[in-house]
Write a protein that holds these residues in place. Structure first.
Motif, PDB file in Angstrom:
ATOM      1  N   LEU A   1     -16.211   1.495 -20.241  1.00 36.00           N
ATOM      2  CA  LEU A   1     -16.134   0.634 -21.411  1.00 36.00           C
ATOM      3  C   LEU A   1     -14.793  -0.090 -21.438  1.00 36.00           C
ATOM      4  CD1 LEU A   1     -17.664   3.043 -24.073  1.00 36.00           C
ATOM      5  CD2 LEU A   1     -18.829   1.284 -22.731  1.00 36.00           C
ATOM      6  N   ARG A   2     -14.692  -1.064 -22.325  1.00 33.65           N
ATOM      7  CA  ARG A   2     -13.487  -1.906 -22.356  1.00 33.65           C
ATOM      8  C   ARG A   2     -12.234  -1.079 -22.628  1.00 33.65           C
ATOM      9  NH1 ARG A   2     -13.801  -7.933 -24.713  1.00 33.65           N
ATOM     10  NH2 ARG A   2     -11.902  -8.760 -23.787  1.00 33.65           N
ATOM     11  N   THR A   3     -12.346  -0.012 -23.403  1.00 27.41           N
ATOM     12  CA  THR A   3     -11.185   0.837 -23.686  1.00 27.41           C
ATOM     13  C   THR A   3     -10.778   1.669 -22.475  1.00 27.41           C
ATOM     14  OG1 THR A   3     -12.694   2.522 -24.568  1.00 27.41           O
ATOM     15  CG2 THR A   3     -11.720   0.981 -26.133  1.00 27.41           C
ATOM     16  N   GLN A   4     -11.608   1.666 -21.421  1.00 25.23           N
ATOM     17  CA  GLN A   4     -11.314   2.462 -20.227  1.00 25.23           C
ATOM     18  C   GLN A   4     -10.890   1.598 -19.041  1.00 25.23           C
ATOM     19  OE1 GLN A   4     -15.338   4.239 -20.315  1.00 25.23           O
ATOM     20  NE2 GLN A   4     -14.352   6.238 -20.488  1.00 25.23           N
ATOM     21  N   TRP A   5     -10.608   0.332 -19.287  1.00 24.23           N
ATOM     22  CA  TRP A   5     -10.176  -0.532 -18.197  1.00 24.23           C
ATOM     23  C   TRP A   5      -8.675  -0.348 -17.965  1.00 24.23           C
ATOM     24  CZ3 TRP A   5     -12.921  -5.704 -19.940  1.00 24.23           C
ATOM     25  CH2 TRP A   5     -14.309  -5.495 -19.913  1.00 24.23           C
ATOM     26  N   ASP A   6      -8.286   0.827 -17.512  1.00 24.42           N
ATOM     27  CA  ASP A   6      -6.892   1.136 -17.231  1.00 24.42           C
ATOM     28  C   ASP A   6      -6.811   1.844 -15.885  1.00 24.42           C
ATOM     29  OD1 ASP A   6      -7.126   4.149 -17.720  1.00 24.42           O
ATOM     30  OD2 ASP A   6      -7.685   3.371 -19.687  1.00 24.42           O
ATOM     31  N   LEU A   7      -5.595   1.978 -15.359  1.00 23.10           N
ATOM     32  CA  LEU A   7      -5.393   2.510 -14.014  1.00 23.10           C
ATOM     33  C   LEU A   7      -5.953   3.922 -13.836  1.00 23.10           C
ATOM     34  CD1 LEU A   7      -4.196   2.096 -11.190  1.00 23.10           C
ATOM     35  CD2 LEU A   7      -2.022   2.995 -12.076  1.00 23.10           C
ATOM     36  N   PRO A   8      -5.634   4.894 -14.696  1.00 17.19           N
ATOM     37  CA  PRO A   8      -6.161   6.255 -14.463  1.00 17.19           C
ATOM     38  C   PRO A   8      -7.690   6.321 -14.506  1.00 17.19           C
ATOM     39  CG  PRO A   8      -4.332   6.307 -16.022  1.00 17.19           C
ATOM     40  CD  PRO A   8      -4.697   4.877 -15.845  1.00 17.19           C
TER      41      PRO A   8
ATOM     42  N   MET B   1       0.807  -1.184   0.000  1.00 18.68           N
ATOM     43  CA  MET B   1       0.000   0.000   0.000  1.00 18.68           C
ATOM     44  C   MET B   1       0.863   1.265   0.000  1.00 18.68           C
ATOM     45  SD  MET B   1      -3.025  -1.007  -0.277  1.00 18.68           S
ATOM     46  CE  MET B   1      -3.995  -2.491  -0.100  1.00 18.68           C
ATOM     47  N   ALA B   2       2.163   1.101  -0.188  1.00 17.70           N
ATOM     48  CA  ALA B   2       3.041   2.256  -0.177  1.00 17.70           C
ATOM     49  C   ALA B   2       2.871   3.094  -1.424  1.00 17.70           C
ATOM     50  CB  ALA B   2       4.494   1.806  -0.028  1.00 17.70           C
ATOM     51  N   SER B   3       2.432   2.494  -2.496  1.00 18.18           N
ATOM     52  CA  SER B   3       2.292   3.239  -3.744  1.00 18.18           C
ATOM     53  C   SER B   3       1.115   4.188  -3.649  1.00 18.18           C
ATOM     54  CB  SER B   3       2.092   2.268  -4.914  1.00 18.18           C
ATOM     55  OG  SER B   3       1.689   2.961  -6.065  1.00 18.18           O
ATOM     56  N   ALA B   4       1.342   5.430  -4.110  1.00 17.86           N
ATOM     57  CA  ALA B   4       0.245   6.409  -4.129  1.00 17.86           C
ATOM     58  C   ALA B   4      -0.846   5.970  -5.086  1.00 17.86           C
ATOM     59  CB  ALA B   4       0.799   7.778  -4.531  1.00 17.86           C
ATOM     60  N   GLY B   5      -0.457   5.304  -6.172  1.00 14.44           N
ATOM     61  CA  GLY B   5      -1.453   4.822  -7.119  1.00 14.44           C
ATOM     62  C   GLY B   5      -2.339   3.759  -6.523  1.00 14.44           C
ATOM     63  N   LEU B   6      -1.758   2.869  -5.733  1.00 14.30           N
ATOM     64  CA  LEU B   6      -2.543   1.820  -5.098  1.00 14.30           C
ATOM     65  C   LEU B   6      -3.441   2.383  -4.013  1.00 14.30           C
ATOM     66  CD1 LEU B   6      -3.079  -1.203  -5.044  1.00 14.30           C
ATOM     67  CD2 LEU B   6      -1.232  -1.448  -3.380  1.00 14.30           C
ATOM     68  N   ALA B   7      -2.985   3.436  -3.335  1.00  8.81           N
ATOM     69  CA  ALA B   7      -3.798   4.037  -2.279  1.00  8.81           C
ATOM     70  C   ALA B   7      -5.088   4.634  -2.831  1.00  8.81           C
ATOM     71  CB  ALA B   7      -2.986   5.116  -1.563  1.00  8.81           C
ATOM     72  N   ARG B   8      -5.099   5.021  -4.108  1.00  5.56           N
ATOM     73  CA  ARG B   8      -6.305   5.605  -4.712  1.00  5.56           C
ATOM     74  C   ARG B   8      -7.193   4.539  -5.346  1.00  5.56           C
ATOM     75  NH1 ARG B   8      -2.374   9.173  -6.637  1.00  5.56           N
ATOM     76  NH2 ARG B   8      -2.561   8.342  -8.765  1.00  5.56           N
ATOM     77  N   LEU B   9      -6.893   3.275  -5.114  1.00  4.33           N
ATOM     78  CA  LEU B   9      -7.671   2.194  -5.712  1.00  4.33           C
ATOM     79  C   LEU B   9      -8.647   1.552  -4.730  1.00  4.33           C
ATOM     80  CD1 LEU B   9      -5.290   0.164  -8.073  1.00  4.33           C
ATOM     81  CD2 LEU B   9      -7.345   1.437  -8.689  1.00  4.33           C
ATOM     82  N   HIS B  10      -8.756   2.059  -3.512  1.00  2.00           N
ATOM     83  CA  HIS B  10      -9.680   1.481  -2.545  1.00  2.00           C
ATOM     84  C   HIS B  10     -11.097   1.980  -2.836  1.00  2.00           C
ATOM     85  CE1 HIS B  10      -6.767  -0.446   0.080  1.00  2.00           C
ATOM     86  NE2 HIS B  10      -6.021   0.635   0.000  1.00  2.00           N
ATOM     87  N   GLY B  11     -12.000   1.075  -3.217  1.00  2.00           N
ATOM     88  CA  GLY B  11     -13.369   1.482  -3.437  1.00  2.00           C
ATOM     89  C   GLY B  11     -14.070   0.640  -4.481  1.00  2.00           C
ATOM     90  N   LEU B  12     -15.231   1.135  -4.915  1.00  2.00           N
ATOM     91  CA  LEU B  12     -16.067   0.449  -5.892  1.00  2.00           C
ATOM     92  C   LEU B  12     -16.088   1.227  -7.198  1.00  2.00           C
ATOM     93  CD1 LEU B  12     -19.205  -0.456  -3.706  1.00  2.00           C
ATOM     94  CD2 LEU B  12     -17.227  -1.891  -4.219  1.00  2.00           C
ATOM     95  N   PHE B  13     -16.228   0.488  -8.294  1.00  2.00           N
ATOM     96  CA  PHE B  13     -16.427   1.088  -9.606  1.00  2.00           C
ATOM     97  C   PHE B  13     -17.208   0.110 -10.464  1.00  2.00           C
ATOM     98  CE2 PHE B  13     -12.610  -1.414  -9.892  1.00  2.00           C
ATOM     99  CZ  PHE B  13     -12.578  -1.914 -11.180  1.00  2.00           C
ATOM    100  N   ALA B  14     -17.752   0.584 -11.555  1.00  2.00           N
ATOM    101  CA  ALA B  14     -18.579  -0.244 -12.430  1.00  2.00           C
ATOM    102  C   ALA B  14     -17.960  -0.302 -13.816  1.00  2.00           C
ATOM    103  CB  ALA B  14     -20.004   0.303 -12.511  1.00  2.00           C
ATOM    104  N   VAL B  15     -18.077  -1.452 -14.446  1.00  2.00           N
ATOM    105  CA  VAL B  15     -17.638  -1.630 -15.826  1.00  2.00           C
ATOM    106  C   VAL B  15     -18.821  -2.160 -16.636  1.00  2.00           C
ATOM    107  CG1 VAL B  15     -15.242  -2.068 -15.178  1.00  2.00           C
ATOM    108  CG2 VAL B  15     -16.825  -3.990 -15.410  1.00  2.00           C
ATOM    109  N   TYR B  16     -18.711  -2.018 -17.940  1.00  2.99           N
ATOM    110  CA  TYR B  16     -19.753  -2.563 -18.826  1.00  2.99           C
ATOM    111  C   TYR B  16     -19.279  -3.899 -19.359  1.00  2.99           C
ATOM    112  CZ  TYR B  16     -23.331  -2.960 -22.393  1.00  2.99           C
ATOM    113  OH  TYR B  16     -24.391  -3.405 -23.149  1.00  2.99           O
ATOM    114  N   LYS B  17     -20.014  -4.959 -19.002  1.00  2.54           N
ATOM    115  CA  LYS B  17     -19.668  -6.296 -19.484  1.00  2.54           C
ATOM    116  C   LYS B  17     -20.373  -6.559 -20.806  1.00  2.54           C
ATOM    117  CE  LYS B  17     -21.378 -10.421 -18.654  1.00  2.54           C
ATOM    118  NZ  LYS B  17     -21.112 -11.127 -19.944  1.00  2.54           N
ATOM    119  N   PRO B  18     -19.609  -6.780 -21.872  1.00  6.70           N
ATOM    120  CA  PRO B  18     -20.252  -7.097 -23.156  1.00  6.70           C
ATOM    121  C   PRO B  18     -20.784  -8.531 -23.159  1.00  6.70           C
ATOM    122  CG  PRO B  18     -17.870  -7.150 -23.384  1.00  6.70           C
ATOM    123  CD  PRO B  18     -18.148  -6.695 -21.984  1.00  6.70           C
ATOM    124  N   PRO B  19     -21.755  -8.835 -23.995  1.00  2.31           N
ATOM    125  CA  PRO B  19     -22.254 -10.218 -24.078  1.00  2.31           C
ATOM    126  C   PRO B  19     -21.183 -11.144 -24.640  1.00  2.31           C
ATOM    127  CG  PRO B  19     -23.204  -8.855 -25.818  1.00  2.31           C
ATOM    128  CD  PRO B  19     -22.466  -7.926 -24.916  1.00  2.31           C
TER     129      PRO B  19
END
Length: 331
Positions: A270-277, A1-19
């Motif tokens: 969307l699938r093109t947005q499944w990245d860290l930022p 948890m030392a990484s600042a990037g990992l510290a901002r990953l605690h929580g919920l988010f939604a993605v769109y699952k394609p069929p």
């Protein structure tokens, strides 16, 4: 948890699952993209260690050596020496979608995995659009299943369909009150009913809180369904049973989740947005709303009186089929 990037990953988010995509594969893909993003972050500057290194003595003609104080970087933590900093990341999945279904899928990272449990305990409603096709029946209620029957549907009208949907909704709303185990004679319970906060006390069969027809163009029709404790197979079976009540048959050609609790299609990446930022931004944007909605949904109504259960547990009663507690409706 030392990484600042990992510290901002605690929580919920939604993605769109394609069929056609399994939820496990989606979760693994998101996890891999997050690990790539975390490991791609610029590492901190290496620590400097003081070393005494031999070197030629200045001004000496005999090539004499001397020890010189030198600061050199330590390479113990360099990625080329110890490998990637992050090798695994736990990503939790909320209410799942089967391979044929599409739509909003909620994921949790870090402390967000506990919030997924809170979402489950809140018994939040979900919303689907379900597309049906009149005139045939299959073994698995899907359009591409093995055909078992073909029927006519010329006699089916929008009015008949709306009447059946109204009966389904009324039957399930009665079951919702029963499974909520509340005394509706109290003012607080009445206010909960008006505001739509009545929830089952425990696990129950599928409960439909709202259903209506959005489009009717035979042989196709499109339904909007608000429900809880459902599976996508139960929604496909619902289409099948509606077809039977219409004195015809019907199969389900599409199941699409448009809302899961307080996450909607507008929140889904969307699938093109499944990245860290993108995921970090989605978690930060949703955090205040998640906290507020969970606090409201999990807070018990003041003064509500729990009724004693009948002779058998609540889980043993409920709609006998997807159509409702009172069995098949007649018209």
């Amino acid at each position: 948890m030392a990484s600042a990037g990992l510290a901002r990953l605690h929580g919920l988010f939604a993605v769109y699952k394609p069929p056609g995509l399994k939820w496990k594969h989606l979760r693994d893909t998101v996890e891999l993209q997050l690990l790539k993003g975390l490991n791609a972050e610029k590492p901190p500057a290496p620590e400097q260690h003081v070393r005494f290194l031999p070197g030629p003595m200045e001004g000496s003609e005999k090539k004499e050596l001397t020890l010189t104080v030198t600061s050199v970087p330590t390479l113990v933590d360099h990625p080329l020496v110890c490998g990637p900093v992050f090798t695994s990341l736990k990503v939790g999945v909320g209410h799942r979608l089967d391979a044929q279904a599409s739509g909003v899928l909620v994921l949790g990272v870090g402390h967000g995995r506990k919030l997924l449990t809170d979402m489950y305990n809140a018994h939040l409603t979900k919303e689907y659009t379900v597309r049906g096709l009149l005139g045939k029946a299959t073994d698995d209620f899907c359009e591409d299943g093995r055909l078992v029957e073909k029927t006519t549907y010329d006699h089916v009208t929008r009015e008949k369909l709306d009447r059946i949907l109204a009966l389904i909704q009324g039957s399930h709303q009665k079951a919702l009150v029963m499974y909520s185990n509340l005394d509706l004679q109290t003012q607080e319970a009445y206010e909960m009913a008006v505001s739509g906060l009545i929830r089952p006390m425990n696990k129950s069969p599928m409960l439909i809180t709202g259903i209506r027809c959005l489009q009717f163009a035979p042989p196709e029709f499109l339904l909007e369904v608000q429900c809880m404790h459902e599976t996508q197979k139960q929604l496909r079976r619902l289409v099948h049973e509606i077809g039977l009540e219409l004195k015809s048959t019907a199969v389900c050609s599409q199941v699409r989740r448009t809302r899961d609790g307080f996450f909607t299609l507008d929140d889904a990446l969307l699938r093109t947005q499944w990245d860290l930022p993108s995921i970090q931004g989605a978690i930060q944007a949703a955090a205040p709303r998640v906290a507020a909605e969970l606090e409201k949904s999990l807070r018990p109504g003041p003064g509500t009186q729990l009724l004693p259960g009948p002779g058998r547990p609540w889980d043993s009663e409920g709609p006998n089929s997807a159509l409702g507690q009172e069995g098949q409706v007649r018209h």
